[in-house]
Design a protein around this motif. Structure first.
Motif, short mmCIF file in Angstrom:
data_model
loop_
_atom_site.label_atom_id
_atom_site.label_comp_id
_atom_site.label_asym_id
_atom_site.label_seq_id
_atom_site.Cartn_x
_atom_site.Cartn_y
_atom_site.Cartn_z
N THR A 95 -10.34 -3.23 -5.77
CA THR A 95 -11.59 -2.68 -5.25
C THR A 95 -11.74 -1.19 -5.54
O THR A 95 -12.63 -0.53 -5.03
CB THR A 95 -11.68 -2.90 -3.73
OG1 THR A 95 -10.61 -2.20 -3.08
CG2 THR A 95 -11.58 -4.39 -3.38
N GLY A 96 -10.86 -0.65 -6.39
CA GLY A 96 -10.83 0.78 -6.63
C GLY A 96 -12.11 1.34 -7.23
O GLY A 96 -12.43 2.51 -7.03
N ASN A 97 -12.86 0.52 -7.98
CA ASN A 97 -14.09 0.99 -8.60
C ASN A 97 -15.35 0.48 -7.88
O ASN A 97 -16.45 0.56 -8.44
CB ASN A 97 -14.15 0.52 -10.07
CG ASN A 97 -13.21 1.32 -10.95
OD1 ASN A 97 -12.89 2.47 -10.65
ND2 ASN A 97 -12.76 0.73 -12.03
N MET B 166 0.82 -1.21 0.00
CA MET B 166 0.00 0.00 0.00
C MET B 166 0.86 1.26 0.00
O MET B 166 2.06 1.23 0.28
CB MET B 166 -0.98 -0.01 1.17
CG MET B 166 -0.39 0.22 2.52
SD MET B 166 -1.70 0.61 3.71
CE MET B 166 -2.42 2.10 3.00
N GLY B 167 0.18 2.34 -0.33
CA GLY B 167 0.84 3.64 -0.36
C GLY B 167 -0.02 4.61 -1.13
O GLY B 167 -0.92 4.22 -1.89
N ARG B 168 0.24 5.88 -0.92
CA ARG B 168 -0.52 6.90 -1.63
C ARG B 168 -0.11 6.97 -3.10
O ARG B 168 0.87 6.35 -3.50
CB ARG B 168 -0.29 8.27 -0.96
CG ARG B 168 -0.86 8.35 0.45
CD ARG B 168 -0.45 9.63 1.13
NE ARG B 168 0.99 9.70 1.36
CZ ARG B 168 1.60 10.69 1.98
NH1 ARG B 168 0.89 11.72 2.42
NH2 ARG B 168 2.89 10.69 2.15
N SER B 169 -0.85 7.74 -3.88
CA SER B 169 -0.49 7.95 -5.27
C SER B 169 0.93 8.50 -5.36
O SER B 169 1.29 9.42 -4.63
CB SER B 169 -1.47 8.94 -5.91
OG SER B 169 -1.12 9.19 -7.25
N GLY B 170 1.76 7.89 -6.22
CA GLY B 170 3.14 8.33 -6.36
C GLY B 170 4.11 7.65 -5.42
O GLY B 170 5.30 7.98 -5.41
N SER B 171 3.62 6.68 -4.64
CA SER B 171 4.49 6.01 -3.68
C SER B 171 5.42 4.99 -4.34
O SER B 171 6.43 4.59 -3.76
CB SER B 171 3.65 5.30 -2.61
OG SER B 171 2.86 4.28 -3.18
N GLY B 172 5.04 4.53 -5.54
CA GLY B 172 5.87 3.55 -6.23
C GLY B 172 5.24 2.19 -6.34
O GLY B 172 5.80 1.29 -6.97
N HIS C 110 -4.38 1.62 -2.26
CA HIS C 110 -4.11 2.87 -1.55
C HIS C 110 -5.08 3.04 -0.39
O HIS C 110 -5.02 4.03 0.34
CB HIS C 110 -4.25 4.07 -2.50
CG HIS C 110 -5.66 4.32 -2.92
ND1 HIS C 110 -6.25 3.65 -3.98
CD2 HIS C 110 -6.62 5.13 -2.42
CE1 HIS C 110 -7.50 4.05 -4.11
NE2 HIS C 110 -7.75 4.95 -3.18
N SER C 111 -5.99 2.07 -0.20
CA SER C 111 -7.07 2.21 0.77
C SER C 111 -6.65 1.81 2.18
O SER C 111 -6.61 0.62 2.52
CB SER C 111 -8.29 1.37 0.35
OG SER C 111 -9.29 1.41 1.34
N VAL D 156 1.26 -6.11 5.83
CA VAL D 156 1.10 -4.86 5.09
C VAL D 156 2.48 -4.24 4.85
O VAL D 156 3.20 -3.92 5.79
CB VAL D 156 0.21 -3.86 5.86
CG1 VAL D 156 0.03 -2.58 5.04
CG2 VAL D 156 -1.13 -4.47 6.22
N ILE D 157 2.83 -4.11 3.56
CA ILE D 157 4.08 -3.46 3.17
C ILE D 157 3.72 -2.08 2.66
O ILE D 157 2.91 -1.94 1.75
CB ILE D 157 4.79 -4.28 2.07
CG1 ILE D 157 5.21 -5.65 2.62
CG2 ILE D 157 6.00 -3.52 1.53
CD1 ILE D 157 5.68 -6.62 1.56
N THR D 158 4.31 -1.04 3.25
CA THR D 158 3.96 0.33 2.90
C THR D 158 5.12 1.02 2.20
O THR D 158 6.26 0.99 2.68
CB THR D 158 3.56 1.13 4.16
OG1 THR D 158 2.49 0.45 4.84
CG2 THR D 158 3.10 2.53 3.79
#
Length: 228
Positions: A165-167, A34-40, A195-196, A207-209
């Motif tokens: 599950t993004g949509n 997981m990570g925010r947009s742009g995290s890689g 990203h959730s 969970v790998i962040t």
């Protein structure tokens, strides 16, 4: 097993998408990345699918060293993975049965094998009664179940799910995650890119962040959902 060793990715414009990432995922694990947009995280998934090449480092999936893999072998390698995307990527001109069967036809499965295995897979994802329906007549959650069935039909050892599950609304998202957990318990290694934070907190597990291309944590968290 998935071994990601000292992986870095720098784009031509100098942007660093990944910085010295090391991750080992054992056979049969269920892991969130997981990570925010742009995290890689999306870049990492592309490297695992060999859609992009790292600047440095090494990725080994099921004893296959991706950096040593000839280009001609890449399609065969990808067919040995199960991959699920956010946008489902179903064939709109084919019904549910044919969408799932398509993945078997690509690898040359016999008609008998298709007749036997597709209904079994549709039962696993809870869509036995909808095998004749067209994708556009299904809900988003049902379309993702078809995509999961298609990804699993050739019995991959690893399932990669990119924002699966993004949509979907939250309840459907939870149901899809429960399904992926059940699939994992059958022995498939499952890697979910998301990203959730809310979904990860609900489900729990390893969970790998990632943050700005760096691995900032790798931990096991407790979830809140019962009977996964």
């Amino acid at each position: 097993m998935i071994e990601i060793s000292n992986i870095s990715k720098t784009y031509e414009n100098g942007g660093k998408a990944l910085r010295d990432i090391n991750i080992t995922i054992e056979d049969g694990e269920f892991v969130f990345i997981m990570g925010r947009s742009g995290s890689g995280k999306s870049t990492l998934l592309k490297l695992m699918l060999k859609e992009a090449e790292p600047t440095s480092g090494r990725i080994v999936i099921n004893d296959m060293d991706l950096q040593k893999m000839p280009r001609r072998y890449v399609p065969k390698f990808r067919r040995k993975l199960g991959v699920v995307f956010q946008d489902f990527r179903l064939l709109q001109d084919r019904n549910v049965f044919e969408n799932v069967a398509f993945a078997q036809r690509v690898v040359g499965a016999s008609s008998r094998s298709i007749r036997e295995s597709v209904p079994r897979m549709l039962k696993l994802v809870g869509l036995s009664s909808k095998y004749k329906m067209e994708p556009q007549k299904l809900s988003g959650g049902e379309q993702q179940r078809v995509a999961i069935a298609r990804a699993l039909i050739n019995r991959p050892e690893v399932l990669l799910a990119d924002e699966p599950t993004g949509n979907l609304d939250y309840q459907n998202a939870i149901e899809i995650m429960k399904l992926l957990k059940r699939i994992n318990r059958r022995g498939t290694t499952v890697v979910v890119v998301t990203h959730s934070q809310e979904l990860v907190d609900e489900i729990g597990g390893r969970v790998i962040t990632l943050d700005r291309g760096r691995l900032v944590s790798d931990e096991v968290r407790g979830g809140h959902t019962d009977e996964l």
